[in-house]
Scaffold this motif. Structure first.
Motif, PDB file in Angstrom:
ATOM      1  N   ASN A  57      14.483  21.680  -6.390  1.00  0.00           N
ATOM      2  CA  ASN A  57      15.280  20.655  -7.080  1.00  0.00           C
ATOM      3  C   ASN A  57      16.092  19.799  -6.121  1.00  0.00           C
ATOM      4  N   ARG A  58      16.469  20.362  -4.970  1.00  0.00           N
ATOM      5  CA  ARG A  58      17.325  19.620  -4.036  1.00  0.00           C
ATOM      6  C   ARG A  58      16.708  19.441  -2.646  1.00  0.00           C
ATOM      7  N   LEU A  59      15.572  20.046  -2.410  1.00  0.00           N
ATOM      8  CA  LEU A  59      14.968  19.949  -1.079  1.00  0.00           C
ATOM      9  C   LEU A  59      13.447  19.851  -1.193  1.00  0.00           C
ATOM     10  N   ILE A  60      12.880  18.881  -0.474  1.00  0.00           N
ATOM     11  CA  ILE A  60      11.434  18.716  -0.387  1.00  0.00           C
ATOM     12  C   ILE A  60      11.070  18.641   1.092  1.00  0.00           C
ATOM     13  N   THR A  61      10.006  19.349   1.470  1.00  0.00           N
ATOM     14  CA  THR A  61       9.462  19.215   2.820  1.00  0.00           C
ATOM     15  C   THR A  61       8.084  18.585   2.706  1.00  0.00           C
ATOM     16  N   ALA A  62       7.887  17.472   3.405  1.00  0.00           N
ATOM     17  CA  ALA A  62       6.619  16.742   3.305  1.00  0.00           C
ATOM     18  C   ALA A  62       6.020  16.547   4.688  1.00  0.00           C
ATOM     19  N   SER A 112      -2.542  20.793   1.528  1.00  0.00           N
ATOM     20  CA  SER A 112      -3.728  21.403   2.132  1.00  0.00           C
ATOM     21  C   SER A 112      -3.612  22.916   2.097  1.00  0.00           C
ATOM     22  N   ALA A 113      -4.714  23.580   2.361  1.00  0.00           N
ATOM     23  CA  ALA A 113      -4.722  25.044   2.388  1.00  0.00           C
ATOM     24  C   ALA A 113      -3.792  25.575   3.471  1.00  0.00           C
ATOM     25  N   ASP A 114      -3.803  24.948   4.645  1.00  0.00           N
ATOM     26  CA  ASP A 114      -2.932  25.389   5.745  1.00  0.00           C
ATOM     27  C   ASP A 114      -1.458  25.328   5.349  1.00  0.00           C
ATOM     28  N   GLN A 115      -1.070  24.221   4.711  1.00  0.00           N
ATOM     29  CA  GLN A 115       0.334  24.068   4.310  1.00  0.00           C
ATOM     30  C   GLN A 115       0.712  25.075   3.237  1.00  0.00           C
ATOM     31  N   THR A 141       0.835  -1.201   0.000  1.00  0.00           N
ATOM     32  CA  THR A 141       0.000   0.000   0.000  1.00  0.00           C
ATOM     33  C   THR A 141       0.870   1.250   0.000  1.00  0.00           C
ATOM     34  N   LEU A 142       0.478   2.238  -0.807  1.00  0.00           N
ATOM     35  CA  LEU A 142       1.181   3.509  -0.856  1.00  0.00           C
ATOM     36  C   LEU A 142       0.397   4.555  -0.068  1.00  0.00           C
ATOM     37  N   ILE A 143       1.103   5.318   0.763  1.00  0.00           N
ATOM     38  CA  ILE A 143       0.505   6.419   1.508  1.00  0.00           C
ATOM     39  C   ILE A 143       1.095   7.713   0.970  1.00  0.00           C
ATOM     40  N   GLY A 144       0.251   8.590   0.454  1.00  0.00           N
ATOM     41  CA  GLY A 144       0.736   9.848  -0.099  1.00  0.00           C
ATOM     42  C   GLY A 144       1.088  10.851   0.986  1.00  0.00           C
ATOM     43  N   MET A 145       2.241  11.493   0.866  1.00  0.00           N
ATOM     44  CA  MET A 145       2.653  12.554   1.780  1.00  0.00           C
ATOM     45  C   MET A 145       2.173  13.896   1.240  1.00  0.00           C
ATOM     46  N   GLU A 146       1.995  14.860   2.117  1.00  0.00           N
ATOM     47  CA  GLU A 146       1.488  16.170   1.717  1.00  0.00           C
ATOM     48  C   GLU A 146       2.640  17.170   1.678  1.00  0.00           C
ATOM     49  N   VAL A 147       2.998  17.575   0.473  1.00  0.00           N
ATOM     50  CA  VAL A 147       4.190  18.389   0.257  1.00  0.00           C
ATOM     51  C   VAL A 147       3.895  19.859   0.545  1.00  0.00           C
ATOM     52  N   THR A 148       4.739  20.480   1.342  1.00  0.00           N
ATOM     53  CA  THR A 148       4.606  21.916   1.629  1.00  0.00           C
ATOM     54  C   THR A 148       5.698  22.731   0.934  1.00  0.00           C
ATOM     55  N   ARG A 149       6.768  22.056   0.477  1.00  0.00           N
ATOM     56  CA  ARG A 149       7.818  22.741  -0.278  1.00  0.00           C
ATOM     57  C   ARG A 149       8.446  21.752  -1.238  1.00  0.00           C
ATOM     58  N   TRP A 150       8.729  22.239  -2.460  1.00  0.00           N
ATOM     59  CA  TRP A 150       9.358  21.369  -3.464  1.00  0.00           C
ATOM     60  C   TRP A 150      10.342  22.192  -4.278  1.00  0.00           C
TER      61      TRP A 150
END
Length: 566
Positions: A81-86, A266-269, A70-79
């Motif tokens: 090229n070298r850094l992602i915040t989820a 989400s809207a908050d993120q 099963t895959l659980i999707g993470m909610e990305v707040t920043r994306w």
């Protein structure tokens, strides 16, 4: 002589193309080098920092966590090229103490779904608090208390699909002004390090309805001018946002852009991320507001605000603004009255019942021959219809309210009456400040949430005059919201008003107390020594009849001696 393998040209060209595509595919594949997490991750609260290379943009990519197959999707707040915040959402599959593996899933040029190289592991915190409904929750973020602070968003709001009160909407096929139905109105989590047992609220005689708070996945952002808005447009598109609408408001002196958040955000993120990027802009959700009409208590009403019987010219030359439902201008109560009406409801959306707006308009302009005597019959009413009907509710949203405010400012009204309320909204707040800066008084109803109800906006906004409702015996209306933001009290129980279709009706609620204060501020503008809004409000507070605690009654019962004598 050594044997050599000869390939015909078509085959060699095909192999070359395959090798080039394969090398490009490898070069473009996202690669995770490490992740930054707390010692353990708390779903609904923790975020994960992902570093690596070749992340590119969020287009056709997402951060996923594997739980078996099963895959659980993470909610990305920043994306980038070298850094992602989820953000780690709440999910029943996140069992305490378990280890999960995180990867980036992306779509290749051929349309195949692949996983990034370099999976990274994280563990779920071993202990979770269990609330009274036996749902696993985490300790929510600390929230601010008091009516002067922002109303906190629902605890654990990791995304509209889990904790919001609304279903998602398709902006391609659905009117963005029209939010969908309520799903759930309960928050999750216990806001204390020492867990206390929650007690059920005391029973009330009034049926409590679930209340919408905002349109899901919509974020509003202001710009100073169109040039700044165009720069914003190019940036947010690269970040995966969709622009629902963009409009320049001359009266407010701003450009309003409404965005739809990227998938999984989400809207908050989105608001947190955008506020960090655009610190000079007002950024908030597209908040939903409800009218403040309530339940009648008796069938008696008397004028108690010391307002002398007005002549037909009372208020002449002055303009009062109303954002509400539409007004039944053909009602006999409005014969020979000046009403300029504009609707902001788009085609295909059901307008709200005209009862609420018609009732308030009759409190001001009512013709005594119709049985309804208005207090400022000579004034000109600018009525902006901003309420629509959805699932048997009368609602409006920030976008419509801002359009209405701009129209009223452009038409230079003297007072604006807002007999509705909802959560605090930065964009609405900025728009109201603009009206106040132009010397326009803004009056709002205090709300019908009861003595323990939360502060409602715009009434609780600084500079807005908040009005509560009184019974015929000058007692507080049973369902009136209490709070330190209350300024004045006025009659609001069993008020005789016009009803669409040449009928009359008794109504109750803080919605119908606010218009009396709006009328008082309007007529006081004629006094030479009361030219400013602040001087007029100060005069009303000094004249008010004290009735009790400020949290309940404000400065007391409105008194306007000799305000409109012929």
């Amino acid at each position: 002589m050594k044997p050599t393998l000869k390939l015909n040209k078509p085959l060699s060209h095909l192999l070359a193309i395959i090798l080039v595509l394969f090398s490009v595919q490898l070069a473009a594949a996202p690669y995770i080098t490490k992740i930054k997490t707390p010692s353990c991750v708390t779903p609904g609260k923790s975020s994960i920092g992902i570093t690596g290379r070749n992340f590119g943009t969020a287009f056709k990519k997402k951060v996923v966590v594997y739980s078996g197959r099963t895959l659980i999707g993470m909610e990305v707040t920043r994306w980038s090229n070298r850094l992602i915040t989820a953000f780690v959402p709440q999910n029943n599959l996140f069992k305490p103490g378990k280890v999960f593996y995180l990867r980036i899933q992306y779509k290749t040029n051929t349309g195949q779904m692949r996983n990034s190289n370099g999976r990274r592991a994280f563990s779920i915190c071993p202990q979770l608090i269990i609330n009274s409904t036996n749902r696993r929750t985490t300790i929510p973020l600390r929230t601010r208390k008091g009516s002067s602070g922002k109303t906190p968003s629902p605890t654990g709001d990791s995304g509209e699909t889990d904790s919001t009160e609304y279903t998602d909407i398709d902006t391609q096929n659905t009117d963005p002004n029209n939010p969908d139905a309520i799903i759930n109105s309960t928050g999750s989590g216990i806001n204390s390090a020492t867990v206390r047992q929650r007690t059920a609220p005391p029973p009330t005689t009034q049926k409590v309805k679930r209340q919408q708070k905002y349109i899901p996945r919509q974020v509003m952002l202001t710009s100073k001018n169109m040039q700044q808005a165009n720069k914003l447009y190019s940036v947010v598109l690269q970040q995966g946002y969709k622009v629902i609408s963009r409009r320049h408001y001359k009266g407010l002196g701003l450009v309003l852009t409404i965005l739809r958040t990227p998938d999984g955000v989400s809207a908050d993120q989105a608001i947190t991320s955008l506020r960090a990027q655009y610190k000079q802009s007002a950024i908030d959700r597209n908040t939903v507001y409800t009218l403040h009409a309530g339940k009648p208590e008796s069938l008696k009403y008397m004028q108690r605000i010391n307002w002398s019987t007005p002549t037909a010219t009372c208020g002449k030359g002055l303009k009062v603004g109303l954002l509400d439902s539409a007004v039944d201008t053909k009602h006999k109560a409005f014969r020979s009255r000046n009403i300029i009406q504009k609707t902001f409801i788009v085609a295909g959306t059901s307008p709200a019942s005209r009862l609420h707006g018609t009732a308030i308009a009759s409190q001001w302009l009512g013709n005594s021959k119709s049985g309804i005597a208005g207090v400022i019959p000579g004034a000109t009413l600018y009525s902006g219809a901003v309420f629509y009907k959805k699932n048997k509710q009368q609602l409006t949203n920030s976008n419509l309210v801002i359009s209405g405010l701009d129209w009223l400012i452009v038409n230079r009204v003297d007072v604006i009456n807002l007999s509705f309320g909802g959560q605090r909204n930065d964009v609405i707040e900025k728009s109201i400040k603009k009206a106040l800066s132009k010397g326009i008084s803004v009056v709002a109803s205090a709300g019908n949430g009861g003595p323990k109800g939360k502060a409602v906006y715009p009434a609780a906004q600084k500079g807005v005059v908040a009005v509560t409702a009184l019974t015929v015996s000058n007692k507080i209306y049973a369902y009136a919201t209490h709070g330190h933001y209350i300024d004045l009290a006025a009659p609001g129980v069993n008020i005789l008003v016009a009803k669409p279709g040449n009928r009359i009706k008794y109504v109750s609620g803080t919605s119908f107390s606010a218009p009396y204060v709006s009328a008082a501020l309007l007529v006081l503008k004629r006094k030479k020594n009361l030219r400013s809004h602040h001087s007029r409000l100060r005069w009303l507070k000094q004249k008010a009849r004290s009735l009790g605690t400020a949290k309940t009654f404000g400065k007391g019962l409105l008194q306007v001696p000799g305000a409109c004598r012929g």
